[in-house]
Design a protein around this motif. Structure first.
Motif, mmCIF file in Angstrom:
data_model
loop_
_atom_site.group_PDB
_atom_site.id
_atom_site.type_symbol
_atom_site.label_atom_id
_atom_site.label_comp_id
_atom_site.label_asym_id
_atom_site.label_seq_id
_atom_site.Cartn_x
_atom_site.Cartn_y
_atom_site.Cartn_z
ATOM 1 N N VAL A 57 61.092 62.566 89.587
ATOM 2 C CA VAL A 57 61.962 63.742 89.554
ATOM 3 C C VAL A 57 61.084 64.950 89.258
ATOM 4 C CG1 VAL A 57 63.950 64.850 88.466
ATOM 5 C CG2 VAL A 57 63.903 62.350 88.748
ATOM 6 N N THR A 58 61.206 65.995 90.096
ATOM 7 C CA THR A 58 60.376 67.182 89.954
ATOM 8 C C THR A 58 61.255 68.412 89.774
ATOM 9 O OG1 THR A 58 58.668 66.205 91.360
ATOM 10 C CG2 THR A 58 58.554 68.580 91.003
ATOM 11 N N VAL A 59 61.014 69.139 88.688
ATOM 12 C CA VAL A 59 61.691 70.417 88.428
ATOM 13 C C VAL A 59 60.598 71.453 88.205
ATOM 14 C CG1 VAL A 59 63.400 71.632 87.048
ATOM 15 C CG2 VAL A 59 63.537 69.152 87.267
ATOM 16 N N GLY A 60 60.469 72.393 89.129
ATOM 17 C CA GLY A 60 59.347 73.330 89.033
ATOM 18 C C GLY A 60 58.049 72.561 89.137
ATOM 19 N N THR A 87 72.945 76.370 82.029
ATOM 20 C CA THR A 87 71.698 76.758 82.676
ATOM 21 C C THR A 87 71.587 75.971 83.975
ATOM 22 O OG1 THR A 87 70.699 77.040 80.505
ATOM 23 C CG2 THR A 87 69.220 77.024 82.377
ATOM 24 N N ASP A 88 71.379 76.685 85.085
ATOM 25 C CA ASP A 88 71.350 76.043 86.393
ATOM 26 C C ASP A 88 69.916 75.821 86.848
ATOM 27 O OD1 ASP A 88 74.035 76.308 86.270
ATOM 28 O OD2 ASP A 88 74.182 77.946 87.726
ATOM 29 N N TYR A 89 69.675 74.638 87.451
ATOM 30 C CA TYR A 89 68.359 74.304 87.987
ATOM 31 C C TYR A 89 68.512 73.893 89.451
ATOM 32 C CZ TYR A 89 66.522 74.351 83.254
ATOM 33 O OH TYR A 89 66.133 74.739 82.002
ATOM 34 N N PRO A 90 68.273 74.816 90.375
ATOM 35 C CA PRO A 90 68.319 74.446 91.790
ATOM 36 C C PRO A 90 67.020 73.739 92.193
ATOM 37 C CG PRO A 90 67.743 76.751 91.588
ATOM 38 C CD PRO A 90 67.986 76.241 90.180
ATOM 39 N N ASN A 91 67.051 73.107 93.357
ATOM 40 C CA ASN A 91 65.842 72.533 93.960
ATOM 41 C C ASN A 91 65.155 71.494 93.090
ATOM 42 O OD1 ASN A 91 66.148 74.321 96.195
ATOM 43 N ND2 ASN A 91 65.166 75.936 95.014
ATOM 44 N N ALA A 97 59.455 55.475 96.464
ATOM 45 C CA ALA A 97 58.839 54.744 97.574
ATOM 46 C C ALA A 97 59.889 53.883 98.272
ATOM 47 C CB ALA A 97 57.701 53.872 97.065
ATOM 48 N N GLY A 98 59.946 53.996 99.602
ATOM 49 C CA GLY A 98 60.871 53.199 100.388
ATOM 50 C C GLY A 98 62.262 53.780 100.502
ATOM 51 N N TYR A 99 62.471 54.987 99.961
ATOM 52 C CA TYR A 99 63.783 55.632 99.988
ATOM 53 C C TYR A 99 63.660 57.030 100.585
ATOM 54 C CZ TYR A 99 65.597 51.959 96.935
ATOM 55 O OH TYR A 99 65.987 50.747 96.419
ATOM 56 N N PHE A 100 64.773 57.514 101.115
ATOM 57 C CA PHE A 100 64.816 58.897 101.570
ATOM 58 C C PHE A 100 64.856 59.812 100.349
ATOM 59 C CE2 PHE A 100 66.714 56.678 105.232
ATOM 60 C CZ PHE A 100 65.948 57.211 106.263
ATOM 61 N N GLY A 101 63.936 60.773 100.275
ATOM 62 C CA GLY A 101 63.954 61.725 99.179
ATOM 63 C C GLY A 101 65.094 62.712 99.354
ATOM 64 N N THR A 102 65.439 63.392 98.282
ATOM 65 C CA THR A 102 66.518 64.362 98.345
ATOM 66 C C THR A 102 66.235 65.504 97.387
ATOM 67 O OG1 THR A 102 68.927 64.620 98.292
ATOM 68 C CG2 THR A 102 67.951 63.326 96.532
ATOM 69 N N THR A 103 66.960 66.598 97.575
ATOM 70 C CA THR A 103 66.899 67.748 96.675
ATOM 71 C C THR A 103 68.305 68.024 96.172
ATOM 72 O OG1 THR A 103 65.033 68.714 97.862
ATOM 73 C CG2 THR A 103 66.298 70.186 96.451
ATOM 74 N N ILE A 104 68.453 68.104 94.851
ATOM 75 C CA ILE A 104 69.761 68.352 94.261
ATOM 76 C C ILE A 104 69.677 69.572 93.355
ATOM 77 C CG2 ILE A 104 70.379 65.903 94.322
ATOM 78 C CD1 ILE A 104 69.877 65.826 91.287
ATOM 79 N N ALA A 105 70.836 70.036 92.921
ATOM 80 C CA ALA A 105 70.900 71.117 91.946
ATOM 81 C C ALA A 105 71.583 70.587 90.693
ATOM 82 C CB ALA A 105 71.673 72.303 92.507
ATOM 83 N N LEU A 106 70.905 70.756 89.547
ATOM 84 C CA LEU A 106 71.547 70.457 88.271
ATOM 85 C C LEU A 106 72.285 71.729 87.855
ATOM 86 C CD1 LEU A 106 68.726 68.500 86.407
ATOM 87 C CD2 LEU A 106 70.600 67.601 87.758
ATOM 88 N N LEU A 107 73.575 71.742 88.090
ATOM 89 C CA LEU A 107 74.343 72.970 87.942
ATOM 90 C C LEU A 107 74.768 73.242 86.513
ATOM 91 C CD1 LEU A 107 76.514 72.805 91.173
ATOM 92 C CD2 LEU A 107 74.354 73.977 90.789
ATOM 93 N N GLY A 112 74.233 70.507 74.882
ATOM 94 C CA GLY A 112 73.933 69.155 74.434
ATOM 95 C C GLY A 112 72.852 68.495 75.255
ATOM 96 N N GLY A 113 72.378 69.203 76.297
ATOM 97 C CA GLY A 113 71.336 68.642 77.142
ATOM 98 C C GLY A 113 71.858 67.712 78.205
ATOM 99 N N TYR A 114 73.158 67.823 78.539
ATOM 100 C CA TYR A 114 73.747 66.926 79.527
ATOM 101 C C TYR A 114 73.794 67.617 80.882
ATOM 102 C CZ TYR A 114 75.154 64.414 75.354
ATOM 103 O OH TYR A 114 75.142 63.745 74.155
ATOM 104 N N PRO A 115 73.189 67.019 81.910
ATOM 105 C CA PRO A 115 73.197 67.667 83.221
ATOM 106 C C PRO A 115 74.445 67.297 84.015
ATOM 107 C CG PRO A 115 71.866 65.689 83.333
ATOM 108 C CD PRO A 115 72.372 65.793 81.912
ATOM 109 N N ALA A 116 74.746 68.105 84.988
ATOM 110 C CA ALA A 116 75.792 67.792 85.943
ATOM 111 C C ALA A 116 75.251 68.103 87.333
ATOM 112 C CB ALA A 116 77.058 68.596 85.663
ATOM 113 N N PRO A 117 75.162 67.127 88.218
ATOM 114 C CA PRO A 117 75.608 65.742 88.001
ATOM 115 C C PRO A 117 74.620 64.977 87.105
ATOM 116 C CG PRO A 117 74.538 65.932 90.120
ATOM 117 C CD PRO A 117 74.616 67.333 89.568
ATOM 118 N N PRO A 118 75.089 63.925 86.408
ATOM 119 C CA PRO A 118 74.197 63.165 85.533
ATOM 120 C C PRO A 118 73.390 62.106 86.266
ATOM 121 C CG PRO A 118 76.424 62.337 85.334
ATOM 122 C CD PRO A 118 76.496 63.508 86.268
ATOM 123 N N THR A 119 73.718 61.879 87.549
ATOM 124 C CA THR A 119 73.046 60.834 88.317
ATOM 125 C C THR A 119 72.658 61.348 89.692
ATOM 126 O OG1 THR A 119 75.103 59.963 89.242
ATOM 127 C CG2 THR A 119 74.341 59.010 87.151
#
Length: 326
Positions: A57-60, A87-91, A97-107, A112-119
């Motif tokens: 998982v890469t953020v910045g 606090t929003d984190y796009p991109n 390995a062996g899976y299609f990568g994706t880009t999501i936004a933790l909106l 409490g440090g809980y992201p959405a989506p959590p998975t």
């Protein structure tokens, strides 16, 4: 980044060149933000997500690798004092390995440090058998975009090799080794149907001339390196012969010769009939200079000592010191 941690925070810069937020307070409480990554094989029955260990998982510039529970632990800035509720984190990039990568936004990374989506769920790539044509008895090694290797040998000598169960699509390199010791590395792509380009990995002679950049005269005893293969030294005509796959553009090509600077890395394209473009590499002669060496016995200059310099090309330069020990 401070002395012990890396923290990632999103910022927005408006047309007035003002950053929001204008201050990043490293004194804020930081609770690790956990993003759970699952893998899904759409061909399995039932198609149930499984936790993925080893996903990235890469953020910045911050990266985290998922643990055996599929959790990636990230240090993301949020405000426990509710001044900023979310606090929003796009991109946010998620790969495995062996899976299609994706880009999501933790909106929502809340106080409490809980992201959405959590998975995050990654879809598994389909596996295909990849067929290639080679010289009889050759060994083929594919290294895919995830760095995984697949090696097969044409054991029956019919010039056909099948690389089984390769996740597709992918890009990577193929190394071909023939029974007579020739070897070359080739950039390849494999499409979603498992078709490799180029498919024909047989080796053919390709010639490249090495010349003096000033006089344009051929350089004897030069070598050319393409695809990890280095030619035999050139003859009086300055022509190097290599055995390469046709229809490929090779990068990182260099030429070298004693007394000359090694060429900068360049691209050479070999077309379907084996013609190289460019088919000539020009080298620049090294500058010549007198080198003075002083030989001493303690503080006394030594006359009559023999000094031999062997340069990087293996050429010897030998002189005897004079009365000044030089």
């Amino acid at each position: 980044q401070d002395s012990s941690r890396t923290i990632t925070a999103p910022v927005a810069v408006g047309g007035d060149w003002v950053s929001d937020p204008g201050t990043i307070n490293l004194g804020l409480t930081l609770t690790p933000v956990l993003l759970k990554v699952f893998g899904l094989d759409p061909t399995s029955t039932p198609s149930t997500p499984i936790v993925l260990e080893g996903a990235t998982v890469t953020v910045g510039t911050q990266t985290a690798v998922t643990d055996p529970s599929g959790n990636a632990s990230l240090s993301l800035l949020y405000d426990p004092n509710h001044v900023s509720v979310t606090t929003d984190y796009p991109n946010v990039k998620v790969t495995a390995a062996g899976y299609f990568g994706t880009t999501i936004a933790l909106l929502k990374v809340d106080f409490g440090g809980y992201p959405a989506p959590p998975t995050c769920v990654l879809e598994k790539k389909p596996l295909k058998n990849v067929e290639v044509k080679v010289d009889g008895g050759a060994t083929v090694t594919l290294v895919d975009g995830d760095g995984k290797s697949y090696t097969e040998t044409d054991t029956d000598g019919d010039g056909n090799v099948t690389l089984p169960n390769v996740p597709v699509p992918t890009v990577g390199t193929v190394t071909v080794k023939t029974t007579d010791g020739k070897s070359v590395e080739v950039p390849v792509t494999v499409d979603a149907d498992g078709k490799m380009s180029p498919k024909d990995l047989t080796l053919h002679p390709v010639t490249v001339a090495v010349v003096d950049g000033q006089s344009h005269q051929p350089i004897k005893k030069a070598t050319v390196t393409i695809g990890g293969q280095t030619s035999k030294t050139t003859g009086a005509d300055g022509v190097a012969t290599l055995y390469l796959v046709r229809g490929v553009t090779y990068t990182g090509v260099t030429a070298a010769a004693a007394g000359y600077l090694t060429s900068d890395e360049m691209e050479v394209a070999v077309d379907a009939d084996g013609t190289a473009t460019p088919d000539e590499i020009a080298l620049t002669k090294k500058a010549l200079a007198d080198v003075t060496v002083t030989v001493k016995d303690g503080v006394t200059n030594v006359e009559g000592a023999t000094v031999t310099l062997v340069d990087v090309d293996g050429k010897e330069y030998k002189e005897v010191t004079d009365g000044n020990g030089q």
